[in-house]
Design a protein around this motif. Structure first.
Motif, PDB file in Angstrom:
ATOM      1  N   LEU A 124       5.760 -13.476  -3.850  1.00 48.27           N
ATOM      2  CA  LEU A 124       4.432 -14.037  -4.062  1.00 48.27           C
ATOM      3  C   LEU A 124       3.375 -13.418  -3.160  1.00 48.27           C
ATOM      4  O   LEU A 124       2.225 -13.229  -3.579  1.00 48.27           O
ATOM      5  N   MET A 125       3.737 -13.099  -1.926  1.00 54.34           N
ATOM      6  CA  MET A 125       2.746 -12.549  -1.012  1.00 54.34           C
ATOM      7  C   MET A 125       2.374 -11.120  -1.393  1.00 54.34           C
ATOM      8  O   MET A 125       1.204 -10.720  -1.272  1.00 54.34           O
ATOM      9  N   ALA A 126       3.342 -10.339  -1.859  1.00 54.11           N
ATOM     10  CA  ALA A 126       3.041  -8.985  -2.307  1.00 54.11           C
ATOM     11  C   ALA A 126       2.176  -9.019  -3.555  1.00 54.11           C
ATOM     12  O   ALA A 126       1.236  -8.220  -3.706  1.00 54.11           O
ATOM     13  N   LEU A 127       2.461  -9.959  -4.460  1.00 57.29           N
ATOM     14  CA  LEU A 127       1.653 -10.066  -5.664  1.00 57.29           C
ATOM     15  C   LEU A 127       0.237 -10.497  -5.322  1.00 57.29           C
ATOM     16  O   LEU A 127      -0.730 -10.001  -5.910  1.00 57.29           O
ATOM     17  N   GLU A 128       0.087 -11.392  -4.359  1.00 52.30           N
ATOM     18  CA  GLU A 128      -1.258 -11.785  -3.924  1.00 52.30           C
ATOM     19  C   GLU A 128      -2.028 -10.573  -3.405  1.00 52.30           C
ATOM     20  O   GLU A 128      -3.213 -10.391  -3.707  1.00 52.30           O
ATOM     21  N   GLN A 129      -1.362  -9.736  -2.627  1.00 54.99           N
ATOM     22  CA  GLN A 129      -1.999  -8.536  -2.093  1.00 54.99           C
ATOM     23  C   GLN A 129      -2.447  -7.615  -3.228  1.00 54.99           C
ATOM     24  O   GLN A 129      -3.560  -7.081  -3.205  1.00 54.99           O
ATOM     25  N   ARG A 151       0.825  -1.212   0.000  1.00 56.39           N
ATOM     26  CA  ARG A 151       0.000   0.000   0.000  1.00 56.39           C
ATOM     27  C   ARG A 151       0.858   1.260   0.000  1.00 56.39           C
ATOM     28  O   ARG A 151       0.488   2.267  -0.609  1.00 56.39           O
ATOM     29  N   GLY A 152       2.008   1.197   0.652  1.00 55.84           N
ATOM     30  CA  GLY A 152       2.895   2.352   0.659  1.00 55.84           C
ATOM     31  C   GLY A 152       3.443   2.656  -0.724  1.00 55.84           C
ATOM     32  O   GLY A 152       3.457   3.816  -1.159  1.00 55.84           O
ATOM     33  N   LEU A 153       3.890   1.630  -1.438  1.00 48.95           N
ATOM     34  CA  LEU A 153       4.406   1.841  -2.789  1.00 48.95           C
ATOM     35  C   LEU A 153       3.312   2.360  -3.713  1.00 48.95           C
ATOM     36  O   LEU A 153       3.546   3.267  -4.524  1.00 48.95           O
ATOM     37  N   VAL A 154       2.111   1.786  -3.580  1.00 40.09           N
ATOM     38  CA  VAL A 154       1.005   2.213  -4.446  1.00 40.09           C
ATOM     39  C   VAL A 154       0.604   3.648  -4.118  1.00 40.09           C
ATOM     40  O   VAL A 154       0.379   4.469  -5.022  1.00 40.09           O
ATOM     41  N   ALA A 155       0.505   3.956  -2.840  1.00 40.16           N
ATOM     42  CA  ALA A 155       0.109   5.318  -2.444  1.00 40.16           C
ATOM     43  C   ALA A 155       1.100   6.358  -2.934  1.00 40.16           C
ATOM     44  O   ALA A 155       0.718   7.453  -3.369  1.00 40.16           O
TER      45      ALA A 155
END
Length: 321
Positions: free
Chosen positions: A125-130, A99-103
């Motif tokens: 994999l966990m970040a991609l799932e998110q 969320r930080g990178l996207v924000a």
């Protein structure tokens, strides 16, 4: 003379099947993961929507479960195992990093070299799932591609480094081998990874979502958003069984029976892929039985394989999780 004769008649520990584990279990697993990671990167390059990425994502995670228990050597180096799959994540670092990178719309996702320096909680994999769980916009699309490309790069490095590390294990005890000073050290590394993998399935993959009877925590399960908690246990048990059979040169009927019992209990839970049933007393009992049966595998391994080979478990990087 009588003492020497008595010693000669004592049963010797069986030979460990380290070459079989390396050649028939580990190296094929690294090949499968590299292939699946590249397929995921190719898919993300063509279409980064969640629906398009779902199948290659699942296949990459499947392949990862074939080697995630090898928490030594090339996977231990540079925190690669946690970079591929940052879990357990009790503090929610993956969600926070993504969320930080996207924000911030951080442009680092457009720079492969820079992205490799991003927090490991924001990769893998966990970040991609998110990311796939939320609506995918232009930035999220570029981010998904960065993750997939990064995973393929890591998979290539693991595959290449295991070729070298495999030779170290096969040449254990030879002059110039500073990593494995004896064949027993190579056997010990594999045996420790085997037992640690069993413990991880019981204590983490099951224990975390189980929580306590009064406070179950199903959303602490591994990759629950993509319906993988039970599947990961099923695939992990299959990989660990393959490793156990390869490690022992002798038949291991007790260990195989223990695996059979655990895998039969997994089948009883197929209607609960996320292990959400831990909140229901009846369904929770099935999960508790599975946990008990997985721990019974560890007991069988210690007696049948550890005892037969004269090995005991050492420290594993997963022990601190």
């Amino acid at each position: 003379m009588r003492t020497l004769l008595a010693l000669a008649l004592l049963p010797l520990p069986a030979m460990a099947g380290t070459p079989e584990v390396v050649n028939d279990h580990i190296l094929p697993a690294t090949d499968r993961f590299a292939t699946a990671a590249h397929a995921l990167a190719d898919a993300a390059g063509a279409d980064c929507s969640a629906s398009a990425l779902d199948t290659p994502y699942q296949q990459a995670f499947d392949a990862w479960m074939g080697l995630s228990h090898l928490a030594f050597g090339p996977l231990e180096q540079d925190g690669r195992a946690l970079t591929v799959a940052f879990w357990p994540d009790p503090r929610g670092l993956v969600a926070r990093s993504v969320r930080g990178l996207v924000a911030d719309q951080d442009p680092v996702v457009d720079d492969p070299a820079g992205f490799a320096e991003v927090s490991i909680a924001g990769r893998g994999l966990m970040a991609l799932e998110q990311l796939m769980a939320d609506e995918v916009g232009d930035y999220e699309c570029r981010y998904a591609r960065a993750i997939a490309t990064d995973l393929a790069t890591i998979a290539d490095a693991v595959q290449a480094d295991w070729q070298d590390h495999a030779q170290l294990m096969l040449d254990a005890g030879q002059d110039g081998n500073d990593r494995y000073l004896s064949a027993r050290e190579a056997d010990q590394a594999i045996y420790t990874a085997l037992l640690s993998g069993i413990e991880f399935d019981a204590d983490q993959r099951l224990g975390r979502p189980m929580g306590s009877f009064d406070k179950p925590r199903p959303k602490l399960a591994e990759a629950w958003r993509s319906d993988r908690p039970l599947r990961n246990i099923e695939l992990s048990l299959a990989a660990l069984r393959d490793m156990a059979v390869a490690l022992s040169d002798d038949p291991i009927p007790l260990t195989e029976a223990a695996f059979d019992n655990a895998q039969a209990q997994v089948a009883e839970l197929q209607d609960d892929p996320r292990l959400e049933g831990v909140t229901d007393p009846t369904q929770r009992l099935k999960v508790e039985i599975l946990q008990q049966r997985i721990r019974a595998i560890g007991t069988a391994i210690e007696g049948e394989i550890g005892g037969g080979l004269g090995l005991t478990a050492g420290f594993n990087s997963k022990d601190g999780d």
